[in-house]
Motif scaffolding. Sequence first.
Motif, short mmCIF file in Angstrom:
data_model
loop_
_atom_site.label_atom_id
_atom_site.label_comp_id
_atom_site.label_asym_id
_atom_site.label_seq_id
_atom_site.Cartn_x
_atom_site.Cartn_y
_atom_site.Cartn_z
N MET A 20 0.86 -1.19 0.00
CA MET A 20 0.00 0.00 0.00
C MET A 20 0.89 1.23 0.00
O MET A 20 2.07 1.16 0.34
CB MET A 20 -0.90 0.02 1.24
CG MET A 20 -1.85 -1.16 1.36
SD MET A 20 -2.79 -1.14 2.91
CE MET A 20 -1.61 -1.92 4.03
N VAL A 21 0.32 2.36 -0.35
CA VAL A 21 1.02 3.64 -0.26
C VAL A 21 0.19 4.59 0.57
O VAL A 21 -0.99 4.81 0.31
CB VAL A 21 1.29 4.25 -1.65
CG1 VAL A 21 1.87 5.66 -1.50
CG2 VAL A 21 2.24 3.38 -2.45
N LEU A 22 0.83 5.15 1.60
CA LEU A 22 0.22 6.21 2.39
C LEU A 22 0.74 7.54 1.85
O LEU A 22 1.95 7.73 1.72
CB LEU A 22 0.60 6.09 3.86
CG LEU A 22 -0.16 5.07 4.70
CD1 LEU A 22 0.45 4.97 6.09
CD2 LEU A 22 -1.64 5.43 4.80
N VAL A 23 -0.17 8.45 1.54
CA VAL A 23 0.19 9.80 1.09
C VAL A 23 -0.29 10.77 2.17
O VAL A 23 -1.49 10.82 2.46
CB VAL A 23 -0.45 10.14 -0.26
CG1 VAL A 23 0.00 11.52 -0.73
CG2 VAL A 23 -0.12 9.09 -1.31
N THR A 24 0.65 11.52 2.75
CA THR A 24 0.34 12.34 3.91
C THR A 24 0.81 13.77 3.70
O THR A 24 1.93 13.99 3.22
CB THR A 24 1.02 11.78 5.17
OG1 THR A 24 0.69 10.39 5.31
CG2 THR A 24 0.57 12.52 6.41
N VAL A 25 -0.02 14.73 4.05
CA VAL A 25 0.38 16.13 4.03
C VAL A 25 1.27 16.38 5.25
O VAL A 25 0.81 16.29 6.38
CB VAL A 25 -0.84 17.07 4.07
CG1 VAL A 25 -0.39 18.53 4.06
CG2 VAL A 25 -1.78 16.79 2.91
N VAL A 26 2.56 16.68 5.00
CA VAL A 26 3.49 16.90 6.10
C VAL A 26 3.77 18.38 6.34
O VAL A 26 4.28 18.77 7.39
CB VAL A 26 4.81 16.13 5.88
CG1 VAL A 26 4.57 14.63 5.90
CG2 VAL A 26 5.49 16.55 4.59
N ARG A 27 3.47 19.21 5.33
CA ARG A 27 3.64 20.65 5.50
C ARG A 27 2.67 21.35 4.55
O ARG A 27 2.45 20.90 3.42
CB ARG A 27 5.08 21.08 5.20
CG ARG A 27 5.33 22.58 5.33
CD ARG A 27 6.81 22.92 5.15
NE ARG A 27 7.02 24.35 5.02
CZ ARG A 27 8.21 24.93 4.85
NH1 ARG A 27 9.30 24.17 4.79
NH2 ARG A 27 8.31 26.24 4.73
#
Length: 327
Positions: A20-27
Motif C-alpha cells: 500500500m502507499v500512504l500519502v500524507t500532508v506533512v507541510r
Amino acid sequence: MQHLQWWTDFVAWQVDALPMVLVTVVRADGSTPREVGATMLLRFNLQQQWQQSDTIGGGHLEFQAIDIAKAMLSETEACMRRIERFNLSARLGQCCGGVMWLLFEKISPAEIASDLSASLQAWRAGKRIWRNVSHQHASTWQIMDIEQQPRFEFHSGSSEQWQFGQQIQPNTMQVLICGAGHVGEAIVRCLLPIGMRVKWIDPRDDIFPSDLLEQVQCLTTDTLEAEIEHFDRSGAVLILTHDHQLDLQLCFTALKPTAKPFAYVGMIGSKSKRAIFEKRMQIRGYTPETLQRLVCPIGIEGISSKQPAMIAIAVVAQLLQVFDAKK
C-alpha cells in the motif's frame, strides 16, 4: 473534526498482505485544500482493482499524487519513502495559491506492525496513536497518553534527510444511540465515516447487524438508563427505541437536572408525541427550561421524509451543527 477512513482501512486491508502507499500532508503553507496530517491510502486489491481511502484535497494535486503512488507500487526497487513539494498554482491546475509537501510511503506487508489492530482498538476507546517515520525508518505506531502536534523536520539543511511525526487523534465527538431499529442502524452507518465515537445499546438480543459489531461498541442491556447515566456529558444521546414507555423513561434519565447537561438529547417522534411526553415530565417536576433541551422531532428542518436513510442524514447534519458550535 478528523476524517479517518484511511486509518480504519489501513488496519482492515492488512489481511490481504498487499503493498500500500500512504500519502500524507506533512507541510502546508498558505491556502491549501487540506491540513497537515491529512492522509489517503492507496493500493491495488486482490483483483488488481485500484482502491483509494480518504483524500488529500482532490483536483490535479490528488491526480498527480495517485500517479506517483501507482509508480511506487509497480516498481520493485524504488525508494520506499519520498517527499514531494507541490505549488498549488495555475500550472498545476489549482487556484489555492499555497504550497504543500506530501510524504509518499510504500508499505510492504512485511513492514506492517503486527499490533496495529490493538492500536485501532485503543484509538476507538479514546487513545491517541502516534506515527513516526523518517527517510531511514518505516512508520511505527504507538499508543500515546499525551497530545502532540505534528512535526516535520529537515536535518542538516538536506531535503533528503527528514523526520515526520503524526498524531492520530481519537474521535472526540461521542454519540450514545438507544435503539437498534432501522433508523438507529441508518444513523450509525451515516456516522461511521465522519469521525464520531458511537456506542449503540438495545435491550433485544441479536438485534445488531453482524457487519457493524466490530466497528461500533454494541451492547445488549436491560439497563439502558444506567448507560445514559454513565455516558460522557460532552456527548449526544439519541433515543430511538421500539417502545414509547421506554423512550419516556430514557428521557427522564437523559434530561435529569445536573450541573453539566448533555450536548444534545434527541428523541425520534412527532410533535404530538413530544407534547404527551412534556406533560408527563412536567408532572415529575421537569422545568420548561429543561424540556426545551429535548430535540423532538429530530433532524434539521426542511427534510420531511420518513425513510430511515433520509432521517439519518437530517439527524447527523444536526449533530454536526451541535458539535461544531461547541468547538
